[in-house]
Enzyme design. Structure first.
Site, PDB file in Angstrom:
ATOM      1  N   PRO A   2       0.826  -1.216   0.000  1.00  0.00           N
ATOM      2  CG  PRO A   2      -0.077  -1.101   2.136  1.00  0.00           C
ATOM      3  CD  PRO A   2       0.651  -2.015   1.202  1.00  0.00           C
ATOM      4  CD  GLU A   3       2.425   2.853  -4.369  1.00  0.00           C
ATOM      5  OE1 GLU A   3       2.602   3.989  -4.837  1.00  0.00           O
ATOM      6  OE2 GLU A   3       2.435   1.827  -5.069  1.00  0.00           O
ATOM      7  CE  LYS A  58       5.518   3.384   0.203  1.00  0.00           C
ATOM      8  NZ  LYS A  58       6.429   2.416  -0.417  1.00  0.00           N
ATOM      9  NE  ARG A 262       9.347  -2.990  -6.509  1.00  0.00           N
ATOM     10  CZ  ARG A 262       8.744  -2.213  -5.600  1.00  0.00           C
ATOM     11  NH1 ARG A 262       9.442  -1.395  -4.844  1.00  0.00           N
ATOM     12  NH2 ARG A 262       7.432  -2.256  -5.460  1.00  0.00           N
TER      13      ARG A 262
END
Ligand SMILES: [Zn+2]
Length: 272
Positions: A2-3, A58, A262
């Site tokens: 989650p951001e 976060k 990534r």
């Protein structure tokens, strides 16, 4: 992971649903998720009222009055769910807080993540929150400030956006979306961006995070059984996790490649 939009969505839910309630009992199934022994955690949280719910990057900060706060970091898999009386948790929670309303706040899969009990004073000095870059949606995160932070940077732009010491709270989803919005390829060198691209990137970061918060982010984990809000931004994603699907602007297929370890998602036509 989650951001900002996902964590902000959780924060708003917590504020609406559990702020003002008191913790009557705690159940800890994985002591390693805590930073203090279970007995100490239990003694210092039981009977305390949940007074404020804040977010930094976060992480969520649940304050139990002036003395103690809980800092929650979900990392990859963690999530929290409010259980109404009669509802059973799906799986074994890492930690569960029994509230005076009969509701329970269940934290799941805090394996890499944690629930730390810290003094409320000097929160920013806590190791959990130290060393974080500016909040991209803060009023004092101006274009001028962004340009100043960006000026000395030489590496690739996408890994830089993921660097929590550069800007806090952006991860893989919103870095991809911000770069698509600003028409910048993820592997471009920060030092090679034009003045117009830098300005556009600043506006895109803020606009996309704001929009994603408005629609409840892209998290799959609902906050409660009556939560119809979480995850509402998913249909608005332009590139993230859309490999092989048509670009919403030019219809070319979205591509993916590794950038800085990534997955980067991008449109090879729209992004230069
Ligand atoms: Zn395109």
């Amino acid at each position: 992971m989650p951001e900002i939009p996902e964590i902000e969505t959780v924060r708003v839910h917590l504020e609406h649903k559990v702020q003002g309630q008191a913790i009557e009992q705690v159940i800890v199934n994985r002591e390693k998720a805590l930073n203090v022994p279970v007995a100490e955690f239990s003694a210092l949280t039981t009977g305390r009222q949940i007074t404020t719910i804040r977010r930094r990057a976060k992480q969520i900060i649940i304050s139990l009055g002036q003395e103690r706060s809980l800092i929650v970091h979900f990392m990859l898999e963690g999530h929290v769910r409010l259980l109404y009386p009669g509802e059973e948790p799906a799986g074994k929670p890492t930690v569960m807080l029994m509230l005076n309303s009969g509701q329970r706040l269940a934290f799941f899969k805090l394996n890499l993540g944690y629930l730390h009990l810290v003094p409320t004073v000097n929160l920013t000095a806590m190791p959990e929150l130290a060393g974080l870059g500016p909040e991209p949606l803060a009023a004092d995160f101006t274009l001028k400030k962004f340009l100043e932070l960006l000026a000395p940077r030489k590496g690739m732009i996408k890994p830089l956006l993921l660097d929590q010491a550069f800007i806090a709270g952006i991860g893989n989803v919103y870095s991809n979306e911000a770069l698509f919005c600003s028409r910048i390829r993820p592997e471009r060198k920060a030092s090679h961006l034009t003045a117009a691209e830098r300005q556009q990137l600043y506006h895109c970061i803020r606009a996309i995070l704001t929009e994603a918060i408005k629609f409840g982010g892209v998290y799959e984990e609902k906050f409660a059984s009556d939560d119809n809000f979480t995850g509402g931004f998913e249909p608005y994603l332009q590139v993230a996790y859309r490999t092989g699907r048509p670009c919403t602007v030019c219809s070319h297929l979205i591509e993916t490649k590794r950038v800085g370890g990534r997955n980067a998602f991008y449109c090879p036509v729209c992004q230069k």
